[in-house]
Design an enzyme around this catalytic site. Sequence first.
Site, short mmCIF file in Angstrom:
data_model
loop_
_atom_site.label_atom_id
_atom_site.label_comp_id
_atom_site.label_asym_id
_atom_site.label_seq_id
_atom_site.Cartn_x
_atom_site.Cartn_y
_atom_site.Cartn_z
N ASP A 243 7.58 -1.78 -5.55
CA ASP A 243 7.21 -1.93 -4.05
C ASP A 243 8.34 -2.44 -3.89
O ASP A 243 8.27 -2.10 -1.91
CB ASP A 243 5.99 -2.81 -4.74
CG ASP A 243 5.67 -3.32 -3.42
OD1 ASP A 243 4.72 -2.98 -2.75
OD2 ASP A 243 5.34 -4.99 -3.26
N ALA B 16 -1.02 0.45 6.63
CA ALA B 16 -0.90 1.38 7.96
C ALA B 16 -1.06 0.29 9.40
O ALA B 16 -0.60 0.65 10.32
CB ALA B 16 -1.42 2.26 8.03
N ALA C 297 -5.50 1.48 5.04
CA ALA C 297 -4.72 0.56 3.73
C ALA C 297 -4.25 -0.58 4.97
O ALA C 297 -3.99 -0.22 6.04
CB ALA C 297 -3.26 1.48 3.32
N LYS D 22 7.01 4.35 1.29
CA LYS D 22 7.73 4.54 -0.22
C LYS D 22 7.05 3.55 -1.77
O LYS D 22 6.21 2.84 -1.42
CB LYS D 22 8.62 3.74 0.16
CG LYS D 22 9.20 2.27 1.23
CD LYS D 22 8.99 1.28 -0.42
CE LYS D 22 7.87 -0.29 0.42
NZ LYS D 22 7.30 -0.57 -0.65
N HIS E 231 1.08 9.04 -3.80
CA HIS E 231 1.67 9.39 -2.53
C HIS E 231 2.21 10.88 -2.82
O HIS E 231 2.10 12.32 -1.82
CB HIS E 231 2.96 8.45 -2.49
CG HIS E 231 3.09 7.24 -2.52
ND1 HIS E 231 3.99 6.16 -2.41
CD2 HIS E 231 2.03 6.34 -1.51
CE1 HIS E 231 4.02 5.37 -1.69
NE2 HIS E 231 2.29 5.32 -1.40
N ARG F 208 -0.70 -2.70 -7.07
CA ARG F 208 1.05 -2.47 -7.68
C ARG F 208 1.22 -3.20 -8.49
O ARG F 208 2.19 -3.60 -9.13
CB ARG F 208 1.76 -3.69 -5.90
CG ARG F 208 1.69 -3.18 -4.65
CD ARG F 208 2.66 -3.72 -3.70
NE ARG F 208 1.31 -5.02 -4.28
CZ ARG F 208 2.24 -5.99 -2.08
NH1 ARG F 208 3.05 -5.71 -2.49
NH2 ARG F 208 0.87 -6.46 -2.32
N ARG G 152 -11.97 6.73 0.82
CA ARG G 152 -12.04 7.06 -0.87
C ARG G 152 -13.96 6.60 -0.19
O ARG G 152 -15.17 7.30 -0.33
CB ARG G 152 -12.14 6.54 -1.71
CG ARG G 152 -11.01 6.80 -2.14
CD ARG G 152 -10.10 6.54 -3.59
NE ARG G 152 -8.83 6.91 -3.99
CZ ARG G 152 -8.67 8.16 -4.09
NH1 ARG G 152 -9.93 9.35 -3.78
NH2 ARG G 152 -7.87 9.30 -4.72
#
Length: 350
Positions: free
Chosen positions: A189, A28, A25, A109, A91, A177, A49
């Site tokens: 978001d 990250a 991601a 979050k 998540h 999102r 994935r």
Amino acid sequence: MMPSPATRSIPVPRRPLRLGVLGAARIAGRSLIPAATAAGDVLVAVAARDPQRAREYAAEHGFLRAESDYAALLRSPDIEAVYVPLVNSEHAEWAARALDAGKHVLVEKPIAANADQMEALARRAAGSGLVLAEAFHYAMHPLWLRVHEVLGSGQLGTVQGITIRSEIPAPADSDPRWSLALAGGSVMDVGCYALHAAESLGAHFGGTPRVVSATALARPEDAEVDRSLTAELTYPDGTPVHVSSSMDAADMEFSLRITGTAGALDVPDFVLPQLDDRLIFGPADAPITEHLGTRASFDFQLDAFRAAVRGDATFPVSITESLHTLRLVDAAYRAAGLAPRPGAELSARV
């Protein structure tokens, strides 16, 4: 007064964390990875994935290796803690699987798609001896701690109202999102920051606020996905809070304003203080500007997570706080005439 940022000591890990990341991601690469690199923690493995994408990501960011899939990473005995920056709908599920695998977990979050799913995740973590932490990174920065200090000092007089804005320009139409199935929407978001901030500040006003009313503007493509939402809340002592959330704004804004009988407090960017570390407070004719330091909030967050994993401190954002925040998210959606985001049942323990 709290120590100035210049005099604060930056903790040096006694024993570096050995970290795994689920998902290649972008967040990250802006948050956990630079924080871990700066602190000397070990980026053991990443999984995605697409295994090829994982290998490329590992090479780009300095991981020791890429794993073939998420399950393989969770089975790795040399990883003690996992970061979960997947799409919102995944998540809680992968946090639960990480806990089942005996890993401490830092989850982006919002930690779950809705409050019911969060309650199930909290039950999963209970009694495990593992850390389950939600990544509201700003809450560990000296700027947010100073907000609490000023409020607690009484320097603002009686607080008359609070306004919290969490707004960003629109992501691309293809961005996950925007997907209801992936627990998307502006509140999920960015608005969750504002609602978490309202929950955090409740310590000064009698506890968790309640949502009084809300209005949402939906996407033309999906009437259940909010591009913006405004909500009115009130604390147990009657203090009002106005919250705005948008993924359709002209500019990015994460601001806080607290108005009192003796003065006001303004934070231009409470979520990313590394971009603007100012806290401005006092009477209108003599405001004081403090700079609380531009060390990244993500660095403070990883310090706090490491301390919790090592048993030196509790993580500043509690499971109860995370649950209360998601209840506010669900309540804001309901008040605006929308349903809380869908969330699947967590898979059975393995």
